[in-house]
Scaffold this active site. Structure first.
Site, mmCIF file in Angstrom:
data_model
loop_
_atom_site.group_PDB
_atom_site.id
_atom_site.type_symbol
_atom_site.label_atom_id
_atom_site.label_comp_id
_atom_site.label_asym_id
_atom_site.label_seq_id
_atom_site.Cartn_x
_atom_site.Cartn_y
_atom_site.Cartn_z
ATOM 1 N N GLY A 86 39.476 37.076 51.074
ATOM 2 C CA GLY A 86 40.152 38.235 51.646
ATOM 3 C C GLY A 86 40.620 39.190 50.575
ATOM 4 O O GLY A 86 40.537 38.886 49.376
ATOM 5 N N GLY A 126 47.230 37.246 51.358
ATOM 6 C CA GLY A 126 47.970 35.999 51.553
ATOM 7 C C GLY A 126 47.171 34.750 51.256
ATOM 8 O O GLY A 126 47.533 33.660 51.701
ATOM 9 N N LYS A 127 46.127 34.886 50.477
ATOM 10 C CA LYS A 127 45.259 33.729 50.199
ATOM 11 C C LYS A 127 45.993 32.628 49.435
ATOM 12 O O LYS A 127 45.966 31.465 49.840
ATOM 13 C CB LYS A 127 44.037 34.158 49.374
ATOM 14 C CG LYS A 127 43.152 35.200 50.053
ATOM 15 C CD LYS A 127 41.942 35.510 49.203
ATOM 16 C CE LYS A 127 42.305 36.130 47.866
ATOM 17 N NZ LYS A 127 42.971 37.436 48.004
ATOM 18 N N SER A 128 46.639 32.999 48.325
ATOM 19 C CA SER A 128 47.327 31.997 47.500
ATOM 20 C C SER A 128 48.468 31.358 48.279
ATOM 21 O O SER A 128 48.704 30.149 48.167
ATOM 22 C CB SER A 128 47.863 32.638 46.218
ATOM 23 O OG SER A 128 46.815 33.217 45.485
ATOM 24 N N ASP A 146 42.858 33.605 40.267
ATOM 25 C CA ASP A 146 43.638 34.087 39.125
ATOM 26 C C ASP A 146 43.844 32.971 38.104
ATOM 27 O O ASP A 146 43.662 33.173 36.902
ATOM 28 C CB ASP A 146 45.008 34.616 39.592
ATOM 29 C CG ASP A 146 44.988 36.109 39.874
ATOM 30 O OD1 ASP A 146 46.057 36.694 40.113
ATOM 31 O OD2 ASP A 146 43.890 36.719 39.840
ATOM 32 N N ASN A 157 31.738 34.372 38.279
ATOM 33 C CA ASN A 157 33.046 33.798 38.597
ATOM 34 C C ASN A 157 32.928 32.944 39.862
ATOM 35 O O ASN A 157 33.330 31.772 39.887
ATOM 36 C CB ASN A 157 34.058 34.928 38.788
ATOM 37 C CG ASN A 157 35.466 34.440 39.068
ATOM 38 O OD1 ASN A 157 35.971 33.550 38.399
ATOM 39 N ND2 ASN A 157 36.112 35.036 40.050
ATOM 40 N N ILE A 168 39.352 36.376 46.066
ATOM 41 C CA ILE A 168 38.947 37.539 46.848
ATOM 42 C C ILE A 168 37.494 37.322 47.310
ATOM 43 O O ILE A 168 37.175 37.437 48.477
ATOM 44 C CB ILE A 168 39.054 38.862 46.060
ATOM 45 C CG1 ILE A 168 40.504 39.129 45.641
ATOM 46 C CG2 ILE A 168 38.529 40.020 46.900
ATOM 47 C CD1 ILE A 168 40.673 40.367 44.744
ATOM 48 N N SER A 169 36.618 36.975 46.373
ATOM 49 C CA SER A 169 35.190 36.726 46.629
ATOM 50 C C SER A 169 34.640 37.780 47.600
ATOM 51 O O SER A 169 34.290 37.467 48.733
ATOM 52 C CB SER A 169 34.925 35.317 47.145
ATOM 53 O OG SER A 169 35.834 34.921 48.160
ATOM 54 N N GLY A 207 37.388 49.923 40.049
ATOM 55 C CA GLY A 207 36.649 48.839 40.713
ATOM 56 C C GLY A 207 37.541 47.827 41.381
ATOM 57 O O GLY A 207 37.248 46.633 41.383
#
Lengths: 211, 257
Positions: A37, A42-44, A67, A87, A110-111, A163
């Site tokens: 996302g 709110g992923k982490s 990160d 990555n 994020i992917s 970017g």
């Protein structure tokens, strides 16, 4: 003996203790939960909440945070297109190792590119790869930007970061994810509620026991 | 050990500009005993220097309530890295498997990172020239560190011929969590075994830069465990694995206390 990639004369070494033995020891099945996302969606937070709930159930999980990994394994990579691809590839490979070790591996990145996430999915056997989308139209950019937990959107809008996903680099939402988490009546559910949904899914699919 | 600080939030500049970079003073950051190379602790402040993490800028560190100690308690063991180094054919993979089997029999969770196996996946883009070997070792070291942090006994089995590279991996981990095991088997023995037929190819000049033949192996100067022949005979894998298990037991890795 095989020529794999750039390594020639490479063999494959099998071990008597394999995934099944480890899963029996842990009473769970190894898998990858991939949280994707926008930055600030709110992923982490979800990853930590999920690991806490799993731990409370006596299940072993490990969070691979995008990160955090850029502090170690992926510190040689930047944010240009090919670096993002590498990555994701490396995280996918490591997540696969953790799943093989019997852990519930929670990857939080994020992917942004669909092709890269799909490539990770292809690395794992059927059903062991669970992609959880936290943004997909439902954690809108406006919400993420309003939170701006790390001050990055502000920098991106001021063009001090180039970017940046969501501002001047695309995010490609998943077309077929297993779990989609979104606003409920315009409000973001608490992390515990969202991780509860993931835990329920893992339970239903039999990952929280070895049978 | 965990410590909390009251800190000030301040940001300046941006790593994408020409200026020096971004600094973040975080409120109430918990620091765990594992190392974060971009942290400096000063008198009453904590600087998290976001801009200096390799090629990645604007990177933060995310802490989780479930950390190393919680996982170790769950597993009743302490995470560490057992790094097995030696010539091709010295018995590294055999020892790694034997060790994992003995640990499993004791109810301990381990995972083998085999150099060859990793070259099928994570490291498939790397060859055998010096810089590729260095990068291979670096990546394995970083992954082994993650496994140790996850609470596992991570058994890394790679030739890892250069001392500098092995020492760099040792430096990644907390002191005493990196256990270097040197398979000190003579070249003649390894070549006689030639389990994979590689020495033959190397002698015929069909493989270049093969460790022990035309590329150096630098033995460890201070390894924790050295395994070698006894009266000219190689001990059985089970005996050698037993020595490593005894070491781990004595150092307290096979229980959580």
């Amino acid at each position: 003996m095989s020529a794999i990639g750039n390594g020639t004369n490479i063999f494959w070494h099998e071990c008597p203790v394999g995934k099944s033995e480890r899963q029996k020891l842990l009473d769970q099945k190894g898998c990858v939960v991939w949280i994707t996302g926008l930055s600030g969606s709110g992923k982490s937070t979800l990853a930590c909440s999920l690991s806490r709930e799993l731990h409370a159930k006596g299940k072993l999980s490990y969070v691979l945070d995008g990160d955090n990994l850029r502090h170690g394994l992926n510190k040689d990579l930047g944010f240009k297109f090919e670096d993002r691809t590498e990555n994701i590839r490396r995280v996918g490979e490591v997540a696969k190792l953790f799943a093989d070790a019997g852990l519930i591996c929670i990857a939080s990145l994020i992917s942004p590119y669909r092709k890269d996430r799909d490539a990770c999915r292809a690395m794992l056997p059927d059903l062991s790869f669970i992609e959880a989308s936290t943004v997909y139209m439902n954690m809108p950019l406006e919400l993420c930007e309003e939170r701006d937990a790390k001050g990055l959107y502000k920098l991106a809008r001021a063009k001090k970061i180039k970017g940046f996903t969501g501002i001047d680099d695309p995010y490609e939402p998943p077309l077929n994810c297993e779990i989609e988490l979104s606003l409920q009546d315009g409000v973001c559910p608490p992390p515990g509620t969202m991780s509860g949904r993931v835990v329920t899914y893992l339970e239903e699919k039999g990952f929280l026991e070895d049978k």
